[in-house]
Every structure is written in C-alpha cells, then in structure tokens.
Design a protein around this motif. Structure first.
Motif, PDB file in Angstrom:
ATOM      1  N   SER A  81       0.833  -1.203   0.000  1.00  0.00           N
ATOM      2  CA  SER A  81       0.000   0.000   0.000  1.00  0.00           C
ATOM      3  C   SER A  81       0.865   1.250   0.000  1.00  0.00           C
ATOM      4  O   SER A  81       2.041   1.215   0.371  1.00  0.00           O
ATOM      5  N   THR A  82       0.238   2.353  -0.419  1.00  0.00           N
ATOM      6  CA  THR A  82       0.853   3.673  -0.307  1.00  0.00           C
ATOM      7  C   THR A  82       0.046   4.472   0.698  1.00  0.00           C
ATOM      8  O   THR A  82      -1.181   4.567   0.591  1.00  0.00           O
ATOM      9  N   ILE A  83       0.730   5.023   1.692  1.00  0.00           N
ATOM     10  CA  ILE A  83       0.071   5.797   2.749  1.00  0.00           C
ATOM     11  C   ILE A  83       0.268   7.284   2.474  1.00  0.00           C
ATOM     12  O   ILE A  83       1.405   7.746   2.294  1.00  0.00           O
ATOM     13  N   LEU A 100       1.580   7.097  12.489  1.00  0.00           N
ATOM     14  CA  LEU A 100       2.317   6.834  11.257  1.00  0.00           C
ATOM     15  C   LEU A 100       3.815   6.701  11.506  1.00  0.00           C
ATOM     16  O   LEU A 100       4.485   5.866  10.896  1.00  0.00           O
ATOM     17  N   LYS A 130       1.167  -5.244   3.617  1.00  0.00           N
ATOM     18  CA  LYS A 130      -0.281  -5.260   3.729  1.00  0.00           C
ATOM     19  C   LYS A 130      -0.753  -5.328   5.188  1.00  0.00           C
ATOM     20  O   LYS A 130      -1.743  -4.681   5.552  1.00  0.00           O
ATOM     21  N   SER A 133      -0.503  -1.790   6.588  1.00  0.00           N
ATOM     22  CA  SER A 133      -1.501  -0.875   6.003  1.00  0.00           C
ATOM     23  C   SER A 133      -2.912  -1.232   6.464  1.00  0.00           C
ATOM     24  O   SER A 133      -3.758  -0.344   6.641  1.00  0.00           O
ATOM     25  N   ASP A 134      -3.187  -2.521   6.664  1.00  0.00           N
ATOM     26  CA  ASP A 134      -4.507  -2.927   7.170  1.00  0.00           C
ATOM     27  C   ASP A 134      -4.740  -2.384   8.587  1.00  0.00           C
ATOM     28  O   ASP A 134      -5.850  -1.951   8.923  1.00  0.00           O
ATOM     29  N   ILE A 136      -3.439   0.370   9.797  1.00  0.00           N
ATOM     30  CA  ILE A 136      -3.678   1.818   9.663  1.00  0.00           C
ATOM     31  C   ILE A 136      -5.090   2.076   9.152  1.00  0.00           C
ATOM     32  O   ILE A 136      -5.793   2.964   9.655  1.00  0.00           O
ATOM     33  N   ARG A 137      -5.536   1.303   8.185  1.00  0.00           N
ATOM     34  CA  ARG A 137      -6.889   1.469   7.633  1.00  0.00           C
ATOM     35  C   ARG A 137      -7.951   1.228   8.725  1.00  0.00           C
ATOM     36  O   ARG A 137      -8.939   1.964   8.812  1.00  0.00           O
ATOM     37  N   VAL A 146      -5.174   5.188   2.471  1.00  0.00           N
ATOM     38  CA  VAL A 146      -4.460   3.924   2.266  1.00  0.00           C
ATOM     39  C   VAL A 146      -4.863   3.396   0.883  1.00  0.00           C
ATOM     40  O   VAL A 146      -5.994   2.949   0.694  1.00  0.00           O
ATOM     41  N   ASP A 147      -3.951   3.482  -0.074  1.00  0.00           N
ATOM     42  CA  ASP A 147      -4.247   3.064  -1.446  1.00  0.00           C
ATOM     43  C   ASP A 147      -3.468   1.808  -1.794  1.00  0.00           C
ATOM     44  O   ASP A 147      -2.280   1.686  -1.472  1.00  0.00           O
ATOM     45  N   GLU A 148      -4.143   0.890  -2.504  1.00  0.00           N
ATOM     46  CA  GLU A 148      -3.490  -0.367  -2.881  1.00  0.00           C
ATOM     47  C   GLU A 148      -2.389  -0.125  -3.897  1.00  0.00           C
ATOM     48  O   GLU A 148      -2.461   0.780  -4.713  1.00  0.00           O
TER      49      GLU A 148
END
Length: 586
Positions: A81-83, A100, A130, A133-134, A136-137, A146-148
């Motif tokens: 992911s890109t944060i 973060l 992943k 990022s999960d 954080i989401r 949070v973009d894939e």
C-alpha cells in the motif's frame, strides 16, 4: 467671448462622445468575449472547474508476471500500500503523526513535516506491507489515505538474478529482462476521483469515480527453474572448491537459441538488490557503493568479454573445413612450439605431440596444428568466416548491455596475430557470442539468435503473441556441421575432453585455458564447451571458471562441470540414455 464658449462646449461634447463610444466598444468586446467563452470554450472551462473540485489518487497496475518455460512464476507481485495524508481533512494531527511514525518506522519529524504541509495530498510512504496498512486502515484516521499498490516479488530470490533483473521504487525495470521487456510488463494505472469543496474537503455522499487499472502483459521465457537451479548449484560448488573469483555458465538449445540457464555466481538477492553480496558497504562512499552495485548487477555472460582460448578452435576448425584448406587425414608435426616470424610460440605440451592428423590435433588441442591451419586459411578467409559465423557482430540477445567482440583490424593482422588468433588468443568476445556461433556449427549451419523471451500473454489470458527472432540457414554446410560434431565427440572419447564424458550419452566437447591480461600474472580462465546428443544436440553448454586457484586447466576442472550439467539436463529434457558407451570416464 460667445464664440469661444460655443467652441468649448463643442469640444467637451466631442470628448464625451469619444469616451462614450469607447465604453460601448469595450462592452461589446467584453460581451463578445463572454459569449465566446460560454459557447466555444464551455467544455474546456467545465473540465477546469471540475478539476478544482476533484481530487485524484492513482491506483497502481499490477506488473506483468515473468514465467519460466514450464509456467512457473519467477517474478511476480506482492500486494502493498501507499500511505498518504490530506492536510485539510486531518482532524487530529498529533495522533496521525504518532501513529504513522510508529507503524511506518519513520522519524517523527519527517512525518510531521508532511502532515503539516498544506497541499492537496502528501505521500508518507510507499511499498508498505499489507498487514501494516490494514492496521492503519482499521484505525480510520481522518485525512489518512491507504491506497493499494504492488511491489515486485521474486519467489526464488537469487535465481538468475542478473538475467531477470529487478525494478525500482516506481516499479520500472532497472536491469535484465525487467528493463528489456518493460514496455510490455508495465500495466496502465487506474485512478480514484473524489469531489471536494473549494477548501479541499471531500463532499460526503458524493460517490467516488473509479477507473480500474489494467495489469501488465505476462512474459513466458525459455529459462527453466530446474536447469537454472542445478547450474547455479554446480557453479557455486566449483567456485568454492577452486576458490575462484566467479563462475559463468550458459546452457541453450543450439537448434533455436532458447536459453535454458544463464548463471553468474556469485548471484544477488533480487528482493534486496541494494545490499552487496560479497563485501560490506559500511565505510564506502556513495560513489564507491554505486560502482560496487553496478558490478554486482552486471551480467558477465553478456556484458563482459574474455579471451576464449582453445574453445575457439571449434570456430577455426569449422572455417578450415568449410574453406577446403584442410582434410581430416592431413598430417602435421608438433615439436612443442612453432616459430612465426621472430616469435617462438609454444604448445601447451612443451615436449610436443609429434606427428598427428588434423583430427588428432583437435583432440590434443595442439597449438602448432592450429597455427598451421590458420596460416592455410589466411587473413582474408579467416575474417570472412569470422563474419559468417557472427563473431564480429553482437548476437542481438534480448537483454541489455551486450558487449561487442574486441578484434584486430584486418589490415593490422600479420603472421603472428593470425597465429595467436588461430588458438583463441589476442582478441576477446562474450560467452554468449561464442556459444551462439558454435551452435551454428552444431545445428547444421543455421544462424540463431540467443534469446530468453518466448511469448507474451495479456493479463486475462485472451491474447498471446509468439516472439520471433532472426534466423538464417546455410551459414556453413551440413557436411561441415556433421564432421565437426564427429570430431568434437572424439575429443571426449579419445582426447583432452574426457572428463566431459556422460555415461550412456554421446557427448561432444572442447576445453580451453586462457591467461588473463596482463600476461604472466598467473591468472587464468578455465573453460569447456559441451553438447549432446552428438548426432542432434538439444543442449549446448559453456562453463567459465575465472581465476581458479591451484590447477587451472579447462580439461581438468571445467570439463567435469559440463559432465555434471549434461548428466542432469539430458534425462530432464527427455533424452534417454543409450546402450552404446562411447568412452570411459577420464
């Protein structure tokens, strides 16, 4: 006086009319411009207005997968992911900075600087695993996006590292096939569009407009996971045993140029390509480290030249037979040296081979025999066949960085240069160039292009494109090809290549040993070229051992590697062992 007042009023009236006229003209122009913008440019400014109230985020496309010849993935993608943060939407900046910084393992000051920056969207970190990022989401932090995304992943780590190559942070190819086929492997990114207020806040209830990404094209190659893995193991074993600087191996199908394996040990970890594999970079300057990395990434089978030594005698022998300047039964005499002009050039057997036929000269790898054969060919014929067999040009292999042959200028070749060229010294070429030229001699005289790419397939499997490469028949006659295969088989059964023998198979081979420059440095390259079955080769291999310690002769240390490679590859490729034994192990 009265006349003066009349003139004054007239002048004022004219000025007022002029100003009035100018105002009217300006209003007409303004109205015309407004009408033009409203009618002719409505679409353009509508899009501009839309852009002001839209925020676009990129959705990365998956890169095409690279497969081996059996459909095994050797380069794939790992979901990441890109944060990012949107300044106007962050409600609790201190919490965002703390979370973060901790989860992404970044300095707090670096995160703070980006969170507090007034911009439409600010990237914090890309290629985030992943599971992180999960987390954080799930925290649902206002203003945190949070973009894939996808990160290149190499399941076999050091497998053919300098051939496959790797990608950078932007998922673009850096070296190897990753860069050679980059335009196919790259997909088409998608996007997410969201409506915002003039202050940059997303409007609740407004549906996102999503453009789905299109995955890249998949690449099927001729590399074979099993053959490559075994070749890397064999190379690593002999490098360790001989304390060598490096070992290179190329294995290919001489009939069509498909490469089964290309080894450059020591290899490096494709999933960690910026860590040096032979030394620490702790005290290196940035420049020195980059130079070391470039060296580590270099595909020496394609990009580095060397003096081939006696393996090149295959080219000279075939050229002489094709030109008709030598016959199999021709006899020669080797006293252990040959005097050429003012030079006394030695044979590797200083006591000499005595009287021998041309075939025995090849079996014994006798330098005086080949110096005589070279003299019979002459400079013009020699260069004609070097050109004919491709030695003077690049192969056109489908990976970047191929080096050219380093050869004498024809007009500068005298008797001494011709003599040394005849036994593979005083010029340099790449391993892939030599094996490709020898393959033309083995396959009946067809020029082939060595290659790795076989076909391209769309991500959904609906479209397949077979890759084709230049080929040319009748480079040499089929009779010369057949004769050379017979002679090279006898090198294994009766000559200097006995250690390349494989029980149950008819194997042909030619060994070589070349001294590196500068001369008398006691640094050598031991090599051996081998192929099987001799009557119709399905695999040809070249092994180079760079700067072995102790015994350095190709027939002693490189030929056994050829034997090991062919003994493993031939049954795997479906070639059954015959009952006829052509030689005893040497």
């Amino acid at each position: 006086m009265t006349e003066y007042l009349k003139q004054s009023r007239t002048l004022q009236r004219q000025k007022l009319l002029f100003v009035y006229g100018m105002v009217v003209l300006f209003m007409i122009g303004l109205a015309g411009r407004l009408l033009y913008l409203m009618v002719n440019r409505a679409d353009y400014y509508g899009e501009k207005a839309k852009e002001v109230h839209q925020r676009q985020r990129t959705v990365k496309a998956a890169r095409g997968i690279i497969y081996d010849r059996n459909g095994v993935a050797i380069a794939s993608n790992k979901p990441v992911s890109t944060i990012s943060v949107i300044h106007n939407q962050v409600q609790n900046p201190e919490k965002v900075i703390h979370v973060l910084s901790e989860l992404l393992e970044l300095p707090e000051e670096k995160v703070r600087k980006r969170v507090e920056k007034v911009s439409s969207i600010e990237k914090i970190k890309s290629n985030v695993d992943k599971d992180i990022s999960d987390r954080i989401r799930d925290m649902e932090l206002a203003g945190v996006m949070v973009d894939e995304d996808y990160k290149r992943y190499y399941p076999y780590s050091e497998f053919a590292s300098k051939v496959i190559g790797f990608t950078g942070a932007d998922n673009q190819g850096i070296i190897g096939m990753e860069v050679a086929y980059d335009k196919y492997l790259q997909g088409q990114d998608g996007s997410i569009l969201t409506m915002t207020t003039a202050r940059g806040l997303e409007i609740d209830g407004k549906a996102e407009e999503r453009i789905e990404p299109i995955a890249g094209t998949n690449l099927y190659t001729s590399l074979d996971v099993n053959i490559q893995s075994f070749a890397q193991q064999a190379a690593g074993k002999v490098m360790k045993a001989k304390k060598a600087k490096s070992v290179r191996i190329v294995m290919m199908n001489p009939q069509n140029g498909e490469i089964y394996a290309m080894v450059n040990v020591p290899e490096f970890d494709l999933n960690d390509p910026y860590t040096l594999n032979t030394t620490s970079s702790k005290n290196m300057s940035d420049k020195k480290k980059q130079e070391a990395l470039n060296g580590m990434w270099r595909n020496a089978c394609v990009s580095d030249t060397y003096e081939p030594g006696s393996t090149f005698k295959v080219i000279v022998a075939a050229s002489a037979l094709e030109a008709g300047v030598v016959k199999l039964e021709d006899t020669f005499h080797c006293p252990g040296f040959k005097v050429v002009e003012d030079r006394r050039i030695r044979c590797h057997k200083t006591t000499g081979h005595g009287s021998e036929t041309f075939v025995q000269g090849v079996q014994n790898s006798c330098n005086p025999v080949f110096m005589e054969v070279g003299a019979r060919l002459g400079v013009d014929n020699m260069f004609h066949y070097l050109q004919q067999l491709g030695i003077m040009s690049k192969t056109g292999i489908d990976v970047p960085g191929e080096a050219s042959t380093i050869m004498h200028r024809k007009e500068n070749v005298g008797a001494v240069e011709l003599a040394t060229m005849s036994f593979g010294q005083s010029f340099q070429l790449t391993p892939v160039r030599l094996l490709s030229s020898i393959s033309m001699i083995l396959n009946g005289g067809t020029r082939i292009t060595p290659h790795l790419g076989v076909e391209l397939e769309s991500s959904d499997g609906t479209a397949v494109k077979k890759l084709t490469y230049p080929a040319q028949e009748n480079i040499i006659s089929s009779q010369t090809s057949e004769t050379m295969r017979m002679i090279l088989e006898s090198v294994v059964s009766e000559g200097s290549g006995k250690k390349a023998y494989v029980e149950g198979y008819q194997v042909g081979a030619k060994t070589g040993t070349s001294e590196k420059l500068p001369r008398h440095s006691n640094k050598y390259i031991a090599s051996c070229m081998g192929f099987a079955p001799a009557d119709h080769p399905v695999v040809a291999a070249l092994v180079l051992i760079d700067e072995p310690q102790g015994i350095y002769y190709g027939g002693t240390i490189a030929a056994p590697v050829i034997s090991e490679l062919l003994d493993n590859a031939l049954p795997y490729l479906g070639v059954e062992r015959g009952e006829t034994v052509t030689a005893e192990p040497g």
